[in-house]
Design a protein around this motif. Structure first.
Motif, PDB file in Angstrom:
ATOM      1  N   ILE A  91       0.861  -1.191   0.000  1.00 16.00           N
ATOM      2  CA  ILE A  91       0.000   0.000   0.000  1.00 16.00           C
ATOM      3  C   ILE A  91       0.891   1.232   0.000  1.00 16.00           C
ATOM      4  CG2 ILE A  91      -1.823   1.284   1.166  1.00 16.00           C
ATOM      5  CD1 ILE A  91      -2.622  -1.307   2.568  1.00 16.00           C
ATOM      6  N   HIS A  92       0.633   2.121  -0.959  1.00 16.11           N
ATOM      7  CA  HIS A  92       1.348   3.390  -1.035  1.00 16.11           C
ATOM      8  C   HIS A  92       0.369   4.510  -0.681  1.00 16.11           C
ATOM      9  CE1 HIS A  92       2.596   7.103  -3.138  1.00 16.11           C
ATOM     10  NE2 HIS A  92       3.822   6.709  -2.861  1.00 16.11           N
ATOM     11  N   MET A  93       0.443   5.018   0.543  1.00 15.16           N
ATOM     12  CA  MET A  93      -0.378   6.139   0.975  1.00 15.16           C
ATOM     13  C   MET A  93       0.522   7.320   1.322  1.00 15.16           C
ATOM     14  SD  MET A  93      -1.460   5.566   4.954  1.00 15.16           S
ATOM     15  CE  MET A  93      -1.237   7.320   5.351  1.00 15.16           C
ATOM     16  N   LYS A  94      -0.091   8.498   1.450  1.00 13.51           N
ATOM     17  CA  LYS A  94       0.673   9.706   1.739  1.00 13.51           C
ATOM     18  C   LYS A  94       0.070  10.427   2.942  1.00 13.51           C
ATOM     19  CE  LYS A  94      -0.285  11.165  -2.322  1.00 13.51           C
ATOM     20  NZ  LYS A  94      -0.422  12.065  -3.503  1.00 13.51           N
ATOM     21  N   ALA A  95       0.899  11.239   3.589  1.00 10.86           N
ATOM     22  CA  ALA A  95       0.440  12.058   4.712  1.00 10.86           C
ATOM     23  C   ALA A  95       1.242  13.354   4.724  1.00 10.86           C
ATOM     24  CB  ALA A  95       0.612  11.313   6.031  1.00 10.86           C
ATOM     25  N   TYR A  96       0.518  14.468   4.731  1.00 17.67           N
ATOM     26  CA  TYR A  96       1.147  15.801   4.741  1.00 17.67           C
ATOM     27  C   TYR A  96       0.717  16.534   6.003  1.00 17.67           C
ATOM     28  CZ  TYR A  96       1.917  15.087  -0.305  1.00 17.67           C
ATOM     29  OH  TYR A  96       2.295  14.598  -1.536  1.00 17.67           O
ATOM     30  N   VAL A 123       8.937  26.004  13.931  1.00 17.76           N
ATOM     31  CA  VAL A 123       9.989  25.005  14.150  1.00 17.76           C
ATOM     32  C   VAL A 123      10.069  24.049  12.961  1.00 17.76           C
ATOM     33  CG1 VAL A 123      10.835  23.138  15.640  1.00 17.76           C
ATOM     34  CG2 VAL A 123       9.664  25.110  16.648  1.00 17.76           C
ATOM     35  N   VAL A 124       8.921  23.493  12.581  1.00 15.17           N
ATOM     36  CA  VAL A 124       8.849  22.503  11.505  1.00 15.17           C
ATOM     37  C   VAL A 124       8.150  23.145  10.314  1.00 15.17           C
ATOM     38  CG1 VAL A 124       8.046  20.206  10.833  1.00 15.17           C
ATOM     39  CG2 VAL A 124       8.711  20.648  13.213  1.00 15.17           C
ATOM     40  N   GLN A 125       8.926  23.512   9.307  1.00 16.38           N
ATOM     41  CA  GLN A 125       8.331  24.149   8.128  1.00 16.38           C
ATOM     42  C   GLN A 125       7.648  23.124   7.210  1.00 16.38           C
ATOM     43  OE1 GLN A 125      11.929  25.006   8.864  1.00 16.38           O
ATOM     44  NE2 GLN A 125      10.784  26.242  10.338  1.00 16.38           N
ATOM     45  N   ARG A 126       8.134  21.898   7.216  1.00 10.33           N
ATOM     46  CA  ARG A 126       7.557  20.857   6.353  1.00 10.33           C
ATOM     47  C   ARG A 126       7.780  19.506   7.004  1.00 10.33           C
ATOM     48  NH1 ARG A 126      10.118  18.586   0.751  1.00 10.33           N
ATOM     49  NH2 ARG A 126      11.947  18.853   2.079  1.00 10.33           N
ATOM     50  N   PHE A 127       6.728  18.681   6.973  1.00 11.22           N
ATOM     51  CA  PHE A 127       6.867  17.278   7.361  1.00 11.22           C
ATOM     52  C   PHE A 127       5.826  16.489   6.582  1.00 11.22           C
ATOM     53  CE2 PHE A 127       5.808  13.489   9.824  1.00 11.22           C
ATOM     54  CZ  PHE A 127       7.074  12.925   9.936  1.00 11.22           C
ATOM     55  N   SER A 128       6.293  15.571   5.749  1.00 12.01           N
ATOM     56  CA  SER A 128       5.372  14.806   4.916  1.00 12.01           C
ATOM     57  C   SER A 128       5.974  13.462   4.554  1.00 12.01           C
ATOM     58  CB  SER A 128       5.022  15.581   3.644  1.00 12.01           C
ATOM     59  OG  SER A 128       6.179  15.782   2.850  1.00 12.01           O
ATOM     60  N   LEU A 129       5.071  12.573   4.137  1.00 15.66           N
ATOM     61  CA  LEU A 129       5.445  11.283   3.555  1.00 15.66           C
ATOM     62  C   LEU A 129       4.856  11.266   2.152  1.00 15.66           C
ATOM     63  CD1 LEU A 129       4.516   9.229   6.719  1.00 15.66           C
ATOM     64  CD2 LEU A 129       6.840   9.577   5.902  1.00 15.66           C
ATOM     65  N   ALA A 172      10.267  10.034   3.952  1.00 11.83           N
ATOM     66  CA  ALA A 172       9.890  11.238   4.687  1.00 11.83           C
ATOM     67  C   ALA A 172      10.629  12.445   4.127  1.00 11.83           C
ATOM     68  CB  ALA A 172      10.202  11.077   6.169  1.00 11.83           C
ATOM     69  N   GLU A 173       9.911  13.561   4.056  1.00  9.70           N
ATOM     70  CA  GLU A 173      10.510  14.840   3.655  1.00  9.70           C
ATOM     71  C   GLU A 173      10.251  15.831   4.784  1.00  9.70           C
ATOM     72  OE1 GLU A 173       7.693  13.815   1.695  1.00  9.70           O
ATOM     73  OE2 GLU A 173       8.907  12.331   0.658  1.00  9.70           O
ATOM     74  N   SER A 174      11.298  16.468   5.270  1.00  6.93           N
ATOM     75  CA  SER A 174      11.136  17.421   6.361  1.00  6.93           C
ATOM     76  C   SER A 174      12.037  18.625   6.142  1.00  6.93           C
ATOM     77  CB  SER A 174      11.471  16.763   7.707  1.00  6.93           C
ATOM     78  OG  SER A 174      12.822  16.328   7.728  1.00  6.93           O
ATOM     79  N   THR A 175      11.560  19.757   6.635  1.00  4.28           N
ATOM     80  CA  THR A 175      12.378  20.965   6.735  1.00  4.28           C
ATOM     81  C   THR A 175      12.191  21.503   8.144  1.00  4.28           C
ATOM     82  OG1 THR A 175      12.031  21.463   4.392  1.00  4.28           O
ATOM     83  CG2 THR A 175      12.887  23.239   5.776  1.00  4.28           C
ATOM     84  N   ILE A 176      13.236  21.484   8.922  1.00  2.55           N
ATOM     85  CA  ILE A 176      13.183  21.872  10.329  1.00  2.55           C
ATOM     86  C   ILE A 176      14.267  22.903  10.587  1.00  2.55           C
ATOM     87  CG2 ILE A 176      13.381  21.066  12.715  1.00  2.55           C
ATOM     88  CD1 ILE A 176      12.432  18.335  11.711  1.00  2.55           C
ATOM     89  N   GLY A 177      13.857  24.050  11.079  1.00  4.11           N
ATOM     90  CA  GLY A 177      14.815  25.137  11.273  1.00  4.11           C
ATOM     91  C   GLY A 177      15.481  25.560   9.979  1.00  4.11           C
TER      92      GLY A 177
END
Length: 245
Positions: A91-96, A123-129, A172-177
């Protein structure tokens, strides 16, 4: 003689497997939509003296935006009755995470204590799968046919239920600080429970519709050698096709 006996046993096993596979395999694929409940998000970056928790954090699935939500699977139903099977499913699902919203924060950021409501994006500009909370499941499946014509292959209606568990392969894709990080990694275990139906369309081709529930306490890597953790509790509604062999 022992080697010949082993070869004969292997040959008989393969012949039995092929015959039973002809009678008991079901292969399917589907698209769908997922809704993930709001949850917490914790970020721990010991090197930066950051350990903060945001709660609640809303998630969007964006199932029909590229890359699409999708899944595929193959099940084998042994025995003459064929009511129980073992299945492999992806299963390929996404979460933003909706980081532009405010949430209750607690902990420390850069060594400074924080408490109360604040913008997650501070603090967390981006967090997604966005390339997937990819689930690799092994399921136990039970089914019942209605309006049978020579068994499950040509049944007008088949009702199914499945439960499964397996590892995840999140991207996971994240942008923190202001520092970005992304990549595939081996994630946590995920649990699934699902129920659905298959309707005969033509010969052994069936249309399928299904509801799925999945739960995973996911932990992924972020910048500065840190980790992010969240609980992904998701409701899936899928539609597709299955072929009975």
């Amino acid at each position: 003689m022992k080697r010949l006996g082993s070869c004969l046993v292997t040959l008989l096993f393969l012949l039995a497997w092929v015959r039973s596979a002809d009678a008991g395999w079901v292969v399917g694929g589907y698209l769908g939509s997922v809704a993930t409940r709001h949850s917490y998000l914790t970020v721990a970056q010991p090197a930066l003296r950051t350990d903060v928790r945001f709660d609640p954090v809303d998630y969007k699935g964006r199932s029909f935006n590229l890359p699409l939500y999708y899944g595929y699977r193959a099940a084998y139903f042994p025995g003459s009755s064929g009511w129980f099977g073992i299945e492999a499913e992806v299963i390929h699902m996404k979460a933003y995470a909706q980081t532009g919203e405010a949430a209750s924060a607690s902990g420390v950021v850069g060594g400074v204590p924080v408490a109360g409501s604040m913008l997650i994006s501070s603090v967390v500009q981006r967090f997604s799968l966005s390339h997937g909370q990819n689930m690799l499941l092994v399921n136990a499946v039970v089914r019942r046919a209605f309006g049978e014509r020579r068994g499950y292959r040509t049944a007008r209606l088949v009702a199914l239920a499945r439960v499964g568990v397996g590892p995840t392969l999140p991207h996971a894709e994240s942008t923190i600080g202001g520092v970005a990080d992304e990549g595939y990694e081996l994630g946590a275990l995920v649990f699934q429970a699902a129920g659905g139906i298959e309707l005969m369309v033509w010969k052994r081709l069936h249309a399928l519709a299904e509801y799925k529930f999945t739960r995973c306490r996911q932990s992924v890597s972020v910048a500065a050698g840190g980790t992010a953790e969240t609980l992904l509790t998701s409701h899936h509604f899928v539609f597709g096709a299955a072929v009975h062999f």
